[in-house]
Design a protein around this motif. Structure first.
Motif, PDB file in Angstrom:
ATOM      1  N   GLY A  73       0.789  -1.222   0.000  1.00 53.68           N
ATOM      2  CA  GLY A  73       0.000   0.000   0.000  1.00 53.68           C
ATOM      3  C   GLY A  73       0.823   1.274   0.000  1.00 53.68           C
ATOM      4  O   GLY A  73       0.270   2.368   0.084  1.00 53.68           O
ATOM      5  N   PHE A  74       2.138   1.148  -0.128  1.00 56.44           N
ATOM      6  CA  PHE A  74       3.002   2.319  -0.039  1.00 56.44           C
ATOM      7  C   PHE A  74       3.536   2.794  -1.392  1.00 56.44           C
ATOM      8  O   PHE A  74       4.249   3.784  -1.461  1.00 56.44           O
ATOM      9  N   LEU A  75       3.204   2.082  -2.466  1.00 55.00           N
ATOM     10  CA  LEU A  75       3.672   2.457  -3.793  1.00 55.00           C
ATOM     11  C   LEU A  75       2.487   2.427  -4.745  1.00 55.00           C
ATOM     12  O   LEU A  75       1.750   1.442  -4.802  1.00 55.00           O
ATOM     13  N   SER A  76       2.293   3.508  -5.496  1.00 57.91           N
ATOM     14  CA  SER A  76       1.195   3.564  -6.453  1.00 57.91           C
ATOM     15  C   SER A  76       1.540   2.761  -7.700  1.00 57.91           C
ATOM     16  O   SER A  76       2.670   2.797  -8.193  1.00 57.91           O
ATOM     17  N   ALA A  77       0.554   2.049  -8.208  1.00 57.76           N
ATOM     18  CA  ALA A  77       0.747   1.280  -9.439  1.00 57.76           C
ATOM     19  C   ALA A  77       0.531   2.143 -10.683  1.00 57.76           C
ATOM     20  O   ALA A  77       0.896   1.728 -11.787  1.00 57.76           O
ATOM     21  N   GLU A  78      -0.022   3.318 -10.517  1.00 54.82           N
ATOM     22  CA  GLU A  78      -0.357   4.158 -11.661  1.00 54.82           C
ATOM     23  C   GLU A  78       0.891   4.531 -12.455  1.00 54.82           C
ATOM     24  O   GLU A  78       1.879   5.030 -11.910  1.00 54.82           O
ATOM     25  N   GLY A  79       0.846   4.254 -13.756  1.00 55.20           N
ATOM     26  CA  GLY A  79       1.959   4.558 -14.636  1.00 55.20           C
ATOM     27  C   GLY A  79       3.066   3.523 -14.609  1.00 55.20           C
ATOM     28  O   GLY A  79       4.040   3.635 -15.347  1.00 55.20           O
ATOM     29  N   ARG A  80       2.930   2.498 -13.764  1.00 57.11           N
ATOM     30  CA  ARG A  80       3.959   1.461 -13.643  1.00 57.11           C
ATOM     31  C   ARG A  80       3.454   0.092 -14.097  1.00 57.11           C
ATOM     32  O   ARG A  80       4.084  -0.926 -13.818  1.00 57.11           O
ATOM     33  N   ILE A  82       3.306  -1.647 -16.875  1.00 57.36           N
ATOM     34  CA  ILE A  82       4.170  -2.509 -17.693  1.00 57.36           C
ATOM     35  C   ILE A  82       5.323  -3.047 -16.854  1.00 57.36           C
ATOM     36  O   ILE A  82       5.644  -4.243 -16.882  1.00 57.36           O
ATOM     37  N   GLU A  83       5.961  -2.166 -16.080  1.00 55.91           N
ATOM     38  CA  GLU A  83       7.068  -2.569 -15.211  1.00 55.91           C
ATOM     39  C   GLU A  83       6.610  -3.621 -14.195  1.00 55.91           C
ATOM     40  O   GLU A  83       7.276  -4.643 -13.979  1.00 55.91           O
ATOM     41  N   LEU A  84       5.456  -3.388 -13.570  1.00 51.96           N
ATOM     42  CA  LEU A  84       4.970  -4.292 -12.539  1.00 51.96           C
ATOM     43  C   LEU A  84       4.513  -5.620 -13.130  1.00 51.96           C
ATOM     44  O   LEU A  84       4.721  -6.681 -12.532  1.00 51.96           O
ATOM     45  N   ALA A  85       3.906  -5.575 -14.305  1.00 51.93           N
ATOM     46  CA  ALA A  85       3.493  -6.821 -14.953  1.00 51.93           C
ATOM     47  C   ALA A  85       4.707  -7.668 -15.307  1.00 51.93           C
ATOM     48  O   ALA A  85       4.684  -8.897 -15.188  1.00 51.93           O
ATOM     49  N   ALA A  86       5.799  -7.014 -15.737  1.00 49.81           N
ATOM     50  CA  ALA A  86       7.038  -7.745 -16.025  1.00 49.81           C
ATOM     51  C   ALA A  86       7.604  -8.377 -14.757  1.00 49.81           C
ATOM     52  O   ALA A  86       8.114  -9.496 -14.781  1.00 49.81           O
ATOM     53  N   LEU A  87       7.497  -7.672 -13.636  1.00 47.37           N
ATOM     54  CA  LEU A  87       7.944  -8.225 -12.355  1.00 47.37           C
ATOM     55  C   LEU A  87       7.101  -9.439 -11.962  1.00 47.37           C
ATOM     56  O   LEU A  87       7.626 -10.441 -11.468  1.00 47.37           O
ATOM     57  N   LEU A  88       5.788  -9.338 -12.168  1.00 52.75           N
ATOM     58  CA  LEU A  88       4.920 -10.476 -11.875  1.00 52.75           C
ATOM     59  C   LEU A  88       5.330 -11.696 -12.697  1.00 52.75           C
ATOM     60  O   LEU A  88       5.376 -12.814 -12.196  1.00 52.75           O
ATOM     61  N   GLU A  89       5.656 -11.443 -13.966  1.00 53.46           N
ATOM     62  CA  GLU A  89       6.044 -12.540 -14.838  1.00 53.46           C
ATOM     63  C   GLU A  89       7.367 -13.153 -14.393  1.00 53.46           C
ATOM     64  O   GLU A  89       7.543 -14.373 -14.389  1.00 53.46           O
ATOM     65  N   GLU A  90       8.306 -12.292 -13.970  1.00 50.39           N
ATOM     66  CA  GLU A  90       9.639 -12.768 -13.584  1.00 50.39           C
ATOM     67  C   GLU A  90       9.648 -13.416 -12.200  1.00 50.39           C
ATOM     68  O   GLU A  90      10.170 -14.519 -12.013  1.00 50.39           O
ATOM     69  N   MET A  91       9.066 -12.732 -11.206  1.00 55.54           N
ATOM     70  CA  MET A  91       9.172 -13.167  -9.813  1.00 55.54           C
ATOM     71  C   MET A  91       8.069 -14.131  -9.411  1.00 55.54           C
ATOM     72  O   MET A  91       8.213 -14.871  -8.445  1.00 55.54           O
ATOM     73  N   CYS A  92       6.963 -14.102 -10.135  1.00 60.34           N
ATOM     74  CA  CYS A  92       5.821 -14.939  -9.757  1.00 60.34           C
ATOM     75  C   CYS A  92       5.485 -15.970 -10.814  1.00 60.34           C
ATOM     76  O   CYS A  92       4.491 -16.693 -10.684  1.00 60.34           O
ATOM     77  N   GLU A  93       6.260 -16.017 -11.886  1.00 65.09           N
ATOM     78  CA  GLU A  93       6.006 -16.953 -12.978  1.00 65.09           C
ATOM     79  C   GLU A  93       4.585 -16.816 -13.504  1.00 65.09           C
ATOM     80  O   GLU A  93       3.902 -17.792 -13.808  1.00 65.09           O
ATOM     81  N   GLY A  97       0.021 -10.989 -19.707  1.00 62.19           N
ATOM     82  CA  GLY A  97      -1.332 -10.728 -20.199  1.00 62.19           C
ATOM     83  C   GLY A  97      -1.576  -9.236 -20.355  1.00 62.19           C
ATOM     84  O   GLY A  97      -0.736  -8.482 -20.806  1.00 62.19           O
ATOM     85  N   ASP A  98      -2.768  -8.813 -19.977  1.00 63.46           N
ATOM     86  CA  ASP A  98      -3.111  -7.402 -20.003  1.00 63.46           C
ATOM     87  C   ASP A  98      -2.506  -6.735 -18.772  1.00 63.46           C
ATOM     88  O   ASP A  98      -2.873  -7.034 -17.637  1.00 63.46           O
ATOM     89  N   ASP A  99      -1.553  -5.807 -18.988  1.00 64.63           N
ATOM     90  CA  ASP A  99      -0.784  -5.225 -17.890  1.00 64.63           C
ATOM     91  C   ASP A  99      -1.681  -4.590 -16.836  1.00 64.63           C
ATOM     92  O   ASP A  99      -1.585  -4.896 -15.645  1.00 64.63           O
ATOM     93  N   ALA A 100      -2.564  -3.702 -17.275  1.00 61.82           N
ATOM     94  CA  ALA A 100      -3.393  -2.964 -16.326  1.00 61.82           C
ATOM     95  C   ALA A 100      -4.321  -3.906 -15.561  1.00 61.82           C
ATOM     96  O   ALA A 100      -4.492  -3.770 -14.348  1.00 61.82           O
TER      97      ALA A 100
END
Length: 238
Positions: A73-80, A82-93, A97-100
């Motif tokens: 809850g300390f970091l906004s996902a807005e504007g991130r 693509i970056e966060l979806a790539a992290l999900l793919e890398e760290m969570c396997e 899919g659709d980033d947003a």
């Protein structure tokens, strides 16, 4: 709930070896809790620090891992997205899919305050919002006997949740029901915990039930052996 007694019961009745961690959101830095002076690599790495000593961690020290920063809850996902979806793919396997949409579905705390106090449960300086446990599947089976089924998102029947592992914390807090994760790749990397241990988040409203249930349970050893035998023979956890 007596935090020392609950810690002792978890160890004595279930053989929980890693000290349970208390997690409390706060609106300002507590005067009697030391701060964390070195930035951690991830949200989940803070849980291991909390096994050792009480520590106050401000919100900006929860964003070493972007996914953990959003979940805490300390970091906004807005504007991130693509970056966060790539992290999900890398760290969570997970498939990006659709980033947003993928990031929107990721559970998170919505009112995190200014920071968090982490501590070994037995000497927590503040009442916990959640406690975090590491347990084997047989131990999880006995915990479920006491607490009822675990929660996954809005599923009233309960389920286990794998990725991201930290997502079970806001799920447990929001629904005030215990939530279990099998653990994501990132959690294993940052915590160093073996695949035999799984994460259980237990909200404050369930702690009295957990303490009383463990205190009244005289056959915990038999239950553990029963679960282990059924798992070894393919009979599942029940």
């Amino acid at each position: 709930m007596n935090s020392l007694r609950l810690t002792e019961l978890l160890a004595d009745r279930l053989g929980i070896e890693i000290p349970p961690v208390s997690m409390t959101f706060v609106d300002s830095e507590p005067q009697d809790v030391p701060p964390l002076y070195k930035d951690p690599p991830s949200f989940c790495s803070l849980w291991r620090i909390g096994e050792i000593r009480p520590v106050y961690v401000p919100g900006d020290q929860h964003s070493g891992c972007g996914i953990g920063g959003v979940v805490s809850g300390f970091l906004s996902a807005e504007g991130r997205e693509i970056e966060l979806a790539a992290l999900l793919e890398e760290m969570c396997e997970a498939s990006a899919g659709d980033d947003a949409q993928e990031i929107e579905r990721t559970a998170r705390f919505t009112d995190a305050g200014e920071g968090v106090v982490y501590s070994p449960l037995w000497k927590a300086p503040l009442a916990p919002d959640l406690i975090l446990l590491w347990a084997t599947l047989p131990q999880m089976g006995v915990l479920q006997d006491i607490l009822g089924k675990v929660m996954w998102r809005d599923n009233p029947q309960g389920a286990s949740f794998t990725r991201p592992a930290c997502g079970v914390l806001p799920i447990a807090h929001t629904h005030q029901k215990p939530a279990m994760s099998l653990g994501c790749v990132g959690m294993r990397l940052y915590t160093g915990l073996p695949p035999s241990l799984f994460l259980l988040a237990v909200p404050s409203s369930c702690l009295d039930t957990l303490e009383q249930g463990l205190g009244a349970m005289n056959d915990a050893g038999d239950r553990l052996r029963g679960y282990a035998k059924r798992m070894a023979t393919g009979g599942g956890g029940r």
